[in-house]
Design a protein around this motif. Structure first.
Motif, PDB file in Angstrom:
ATOM      1  N   GLN A 154      -0.577   1.708  17.930  1.00 57.54           N
ATOM      2  CA  GLN A 154      -1.854   2.407  18.187  1.00 57.54           C
ATOM      3  C   GLN A 154      -2.546   2.847  16.898  1.00 57.54           C
ATOM      4  OE1 GLN A 154       1.285   3.349  18.832  1.00 57.54           O
ATOM      5  NE2 GLN A 154       1.483   5.488  19.459  1.00 57.54           N
ATOM      6  N   LEU A 155      -1.829   2.754  15.741  1.00 55.40           N
ATOM      7  CA  LEU A 155      -2.451   3.150  14.466  1.00 55.40           C
ATOM      8  C   LEU A 155      -2.929   1.938  13.657  1.00 55.40           C
ATOM      9  CD1 LEU A 155      -0.129   6.069  13.214  1.00 55.40           C
ATOM     10  CD2 LEU A 155      -2.172   6.173  14.653  1.00 55.40           C
ATOM     11  N   ALA A 156      -2.993   0.777  14.297  1.00 58.07           N
ATOM     12  CA  ALA A 156      -3.309  -0.462  13.564  1.00 58.07           C
ATOM     13  C   ALA A 156      -4.601  -0.363  12.760  1.00 58.07           C
ATOM     14  CB  ALA A 156      -3.379  -1.641  14.532  1.00 58.07           C
ATOM     15  N   ASP A 157      -5.582   0.369  13.272  1.00 60.25           N
ATOM     16  CA  ASP A 157      -6.870   0.432  12.569  1.00 60.25           C
ATOM     17  C   ASP A 157      -6.999   1.663  11.680  1.00 60.25           C
ATOM     18  OD1 ASP A 157      -7.644  -1.903  13.780  1.00 60.25           O
ATOM     19  OD2 ASP A 157      -8.395  -0.837  15.563  1.00 60.25           O
ATOM     20  N   MET A 158      -5.934   2.417  11.564  1.00 57.94           N
ATOM     21  CA  MET A 158      -6.002   3.670  10.808  1.00 57.94           C
ATOM     22  C   MET A 158      -6.157   3.393   9.310  1.00 57.94           C
ATOM     23  SD  MET A 158      -6.018   6.896  10.823  1.00 57.94           S
ATOM     24  CE  MET A 158      -5.883   7.105  12.596  1.00 57.94           C
ATOM     25  N   ARG A 159      -7.064   4.128   8.663  1.00 60.32           N
ATOM     26  CA  ARG A 159      -7.264   3.944   7.224  1.00 60.32           C
ATOM     27  C   ARG A 159      -6.160   4.659   6.447  1.00 60.32           C
ATOM     28  NH1 ARG A 159     -10.130   4.782   2.686  1.00 60.32           N
ATOM     29  NH2 ARG A 159     -10.339   7.030   2.923  1.00 60.32           N
ATOM     30  N   ILE A 160      -5.669   4.009   5.397  1.00 62.04           N
ATOM     31  CA  ILE A 160      -4.699   4.663   4.506  1.00 62.04           C
ATOM     32  C   ILE A 160      -5.502   5.476   3.489  1.00 62.04           C
ATOM     33  CG2 ILE A 160      -2.915   4.273   2.754  1.00 62.04           C
ATOM     34  CD1 ILE A 160      -1.961   3.357   5.498  1.00 62.04           C
ATOM     35  N   ALA A 161      -5.243   6.775   3.433  1.00 57.16           N
ATOM     36  CA  ALA A 161      -6.038   7.643   2.539  1.00 57.16           C
ATOM     37  C   ALA A 161      -5.379   7.776   1.163  1.00 57.16           C
ATOM     38  CB  ALA A 161      -6.216   9.016   3.162  1.00 57.16           C
ATOM     39  N   PHE A 162      -4.056   7.842   1.127  1.00 61.02           N
ATOM     40  CA  PHE A 162      -3.329   7.980  -0.146  1.00 61.02           C
ATOM     41  C   PHE A 162      -2.155   7.008  -0.149  1.00 61.02           C
ATOM     42  CE2 PHE A 162      -5.056  12.256   0.610  1.00 61.02           C
ATOM     43  CZ  PHE A 162      -5.700  12.507  -0.590  1.00 61.02           C
ATOM     44  N   ALA A 163      -1.898   6.411  -1.300  1.00 59.51           N
ATOM     45  CA  ALA A 163      -0.722   5.538  -1.451  1.00 59.51           C
ATOM     46  C   ALA A 163      -0.192   5.771  -2.854  1.00 59.51           C
ATOM     47  CB  ALA A 163      -1.125   4.075  -1.274  1.00 59.51           C
ATOM     48  N   TRP A 164       1.096   6.018  -2.965  1.00 62.43           N
ATOM     49  CA  TRP A 164       1.644   6.274  -4.300  1.00 62.43           C
ATOM     50  C   TRP A 164       3.109   5.835  -4.357  1.00 62.43           C
ATOM     51  CZ3 TRP A 164       0.920  10.112  -0.623  1.00 62.43           C
ATOM     52  CH2 TRP A 164       2.016  10.891  -0.294  1.00 62.43           C
ATOM     53  N   GLN A 165       3.639   5.813  -5.563  1.00 56.79           N
ATOM     54  CA  GLN A 165       5.039   5.420  -5.750  1.00 56.79           C
ATOM     55  C   GLN A 165       5.718   6.395  -6.697  1.00 56.79           C
ATOM     56  OE1 GLN A 165       5.533   0.986  -6.213  1.00 56.79           O
ATOM     57  NE2 GLN A 165       3.311   1.078  -6.181  1.00 56.79           N
ATOM     58  N   GLY A 166       7.005   6.456  -6.617  1.00 55.98           N
ATOM     59  CA  GLY A 166       7.758   7.311  -7.527  1.00 55.98           C
ATOM     60  C   GLY A 166       9.104   6.672  -7.803  1.00 55.98           C
ATOM     61  N   GLN A 167       9.755   7.152  -8.841  1.00 56.83           N
ATOM     62  CA  GLN A 167      11.060   6.590  -9.192  1.00 56.83           C
ATOM     63  C   GLN A 167      12.142   7.645  -9.024  1.00 56.83           C
ATOM     64  OE1 GLN A 167      10.748   4.823 -13.112  1.00 56.83           O
ATOM     65  NE2 GLN A 167      10.141   2.944 -12.094  1.00 56.83           N
ATOM     66  N   ASP A 168      13.214   7.232  -8.383  1.00 54.65           N
ATOM     67  CA  ASP A 168      14.371   8.127  -8.296  1.00 54.65           C
ATOM     68  C   ASP A 168      15.552   7.433  -8.963  1.00 54.65           C
ATOM     69  OD1 ASP A 168      15.430  10.588  -7.652  1.00 54.65           O
ATOM     70  OD2 ASP A 168      16.180   9.943  -5.706  1.00 54.65           O
ATOM     71  N   GLY A 169      16.452   8.220  -9.490  1.00 53.48           N
ATOM     72  CA  GLY A 169      17.616   7.661 -10.175  1.00 53.48           C
ATOM     73  C   GLY A 169      18.701   7.293  -9.166  1.00 53.48           C
ATOM     74  N   ILE A 170      19.118   6.025  -9.217  1.00 50.20           N
ATOM     75  CA  ILE A 170      20.175   5.560  -8.305  1.00 50.20           C
ATOM     76  C   ILE A 170      21.468   5.431  -9.107  1.00 50.20           C
ATOM     77  CG2 ILE A 170      20.892   3.713  -6.723  1.00 50.20           C
ATOM     78  CD1 ILE A 170      18.261   4.833  -5.798  1.00 50.20           C
TER      79      ILE A 170
END
Ligand SMILES: Cc1cc2nc3c(=O)[nH]c(=O)nc-3n(C[C@H](O)[C@H](O)[C@H](O)COP(=O)(O)OP(=O)(O)OC[C@H]3O[C@@H](n4cnc5c(N)ncnc54)[C@H](O)[C@@H]3O)c2cc1C
Length: 429
Positions: free
Chosen positions: A330-346
């Motif tokens: 039901q969210l197929a047409d929803m706009r993405i407002a923010f997108a980001w990435q981060g790094q975590d230590g594995i």
């Protein structure tokens, strides 16, 4: 020059906080900390509460790294828990399982109390559901439910099958759900900023735009920056995946994995109620999982996948969109407002790495994607260790970690292959 926050939902809704200065002089404290994420700041709060003179040096902004970019899920699912039990048994014998069980929940208690004590505005809410992605994962969840009940958590957990899961999450893709009302979710940047404010109020000195270039070892070691120095009795390195300090001891131990998150535009009250009526944080049972929740302004905040190569993904919104639509068509047409990435230590065995590079220079890192609660437990453990009680610290410091004698690039390739293997094996689960 310090980097500003990435363009995330968290940065866009951060509470205003008076700026923290750049270090421009030489100062003298009891404990100096490298890194102003949850580990560094939480340790600083603990130390300042004990009357210790502490300084935190952050290269960018407070919580600039993983601490301002995560899913905000405060979960009792510890990374590396089984490996911990095995390794801790060398020191703790039969008590290892209890030690690990308490570790799962101690961070929750610290965060809850701290938010209350310092009136931190960070949208802290209770309630998670872990959802079985495959029919074969149901038994595993049920085992976890039984373990929680056996530890006296009957009133906080609930095991749901089939249609009952649909009442709590508006999708048909799950086969069972384990609801846990002790787990929480939070606006992680506002939590960390609030904790930094609390530490400052207790007398801690916090510096932003202050990259530590090196450590000068000695009876009283020093953190060296471009414009100043900090001399201390003890130093904590809390730079997670982002620092290159003490390479002789730490290179090859921790590898950065990139994780991505998106948020939608705010959902209408009806849609929000239809997909997540109890405002739970939800995550599934896969090794590389989907995790999501609603923000205070009713956006869907959705994270998925991990890029173990150490490089960022080109367009994280496009990568995550299919997972969102699969879960909530039901969210197929929803706009993405923010997108980001981060790094975590594995860390390779997924156990957090606590140890010493010198008798008075300690480090804490490597929560392998499960660091919100863990960093707070670790803050307490490190503060205790630095004020004379090394009991819990020694349990971690005794763990045998893998160290790959190759550079970060090759290490990340090895990690990516290892994780691919685990993902393939999981398909048989
Ligand atoms: C996208 C994403 C989603 C996640 N989701 C969750 C989740 O839902 N639940 C959960 O439990 N965990 C989650 N995690 C993991 C969690 O966020 C981290 O484990 C945790 O925040 C680590 O805190 P930290 O303080 O150790 O490291 P960081 O927050 O990375 O902080 C390290 C800091 O050190 C600074 N630094 C580095 N080198 C230097 C230097 N030389 N001088 C001065 N400063 C330096 C950096 O600028 C940085 O600010 C997620 C992580 C990511 C990236």
């Amino acid at each position: 020059m310090a980097e500003s926050y990435c363009k995330s939902y968290y940065a866009a809704t951060a509470n205003p906080v008076p700026p923290f200065p750049k270090l421009q002089e030489s100062i003298d404290v009891d404990v100096a900390i490298v890194g102003g994420g949850f580990t560094g700041i939480s340790t600083a709060v603990e130390l300042a509460e004990r009357g210790v003179r502490v300084a935190v040096l952050e290269a960018n902004r407070i919580a600039w790294g993983a601490s301002s970019r995560n899913g905000g899920q405060i979960t009792g699912s510890l990374s590396g828990d089984r490996a911990m039990e095995r390794q801790f048994a060398r020191k703790l014998g039969r008590d290892a399982a209890d030690f690990v069980w308490n570790l799962r929940w101690r961070g929750h208690e610290i965060i809850r109390r701290r938010v209350e004590k310092y009136a931190i505005r960070c949208d802290l809410k209770f309630g998670h559901m872990q959802a079985a992605y495959q029919p074969s994962h149901v038994a595993e969840l049920e085992d976890m439910y039984r373990a929680a009940c056996a530890h006296g958590m009957e009133s906080e957990v609930e095991f749901l099958r089939g249609p009952a899961v649909r009442d709590l999450v508006g999708t048909d893709i799950y086969h069972a759900g384990l609801v846990n009302r002790r787990n929480m979710h939070v606006h992680s940047l506002n939590l960390c900023l609030g904790e930094a404010e609390a530490a400052r109020g207790l007398g801690a000195q916090i510096f932003e735009d202050t990259k530590v270039e090196g450590i000068r070892h000695g009876r009283r070691p020093e953190l060296v920056t471009a414009a100043g120095r900090v001399r201390a009795d003890k130093i904590l390195i809390a730079g997670n995946a982002l620092h290159r300090l003490a390479p002789m001891r730490l290179a090859g131990m921790l590898f950065p994995a990139s994780l991505g998150i998106v948020t939608t535009e705010p959902l209408s009250a009806d849609v929000a109620r239809a997909i997540n009526p109890q405002d739970l944080a939800i995550y599934d049972t896969r090794f590389v999982l989907d995790y999501y929740r609603l923000t205070a302004d009713r956006r869907l905040l959705f994270g998925s996948g991990t890029n173990y190569s150490g490089r960022e993904t080109a367009d994280i919104a496009e990568v995550l969109r299919p997972a969102i639509v699969k879960t909530f068509p039901q969210l197929a047409d929803m706009r993405i407002a923010f997108a980001w990435q981060g790094q975590d230590g594995i860390s390779i065995n997924r156990i957090p790495q606590l140890g010493r590079v010198a008798p008075n220079v300690l480090y804490a890192q490597g929560y392998s994607g499960h660091g919100v609660a863990t960093s707070h437990v670790v803050g307490e453990i490190m503060a205790r260790a630095m004020t004379g009680d090394t009991g819990d610290f020694d349990v971690f410091a005794d763990v045998r970690h893998w160290r790959l004698p190759i550079g970060r690039f090759l290490g990340n390739q090895a990690l990516a292959i290892g994780m691919w293997y685990f993902q393939q094996r999981e398909k048989l689960r």
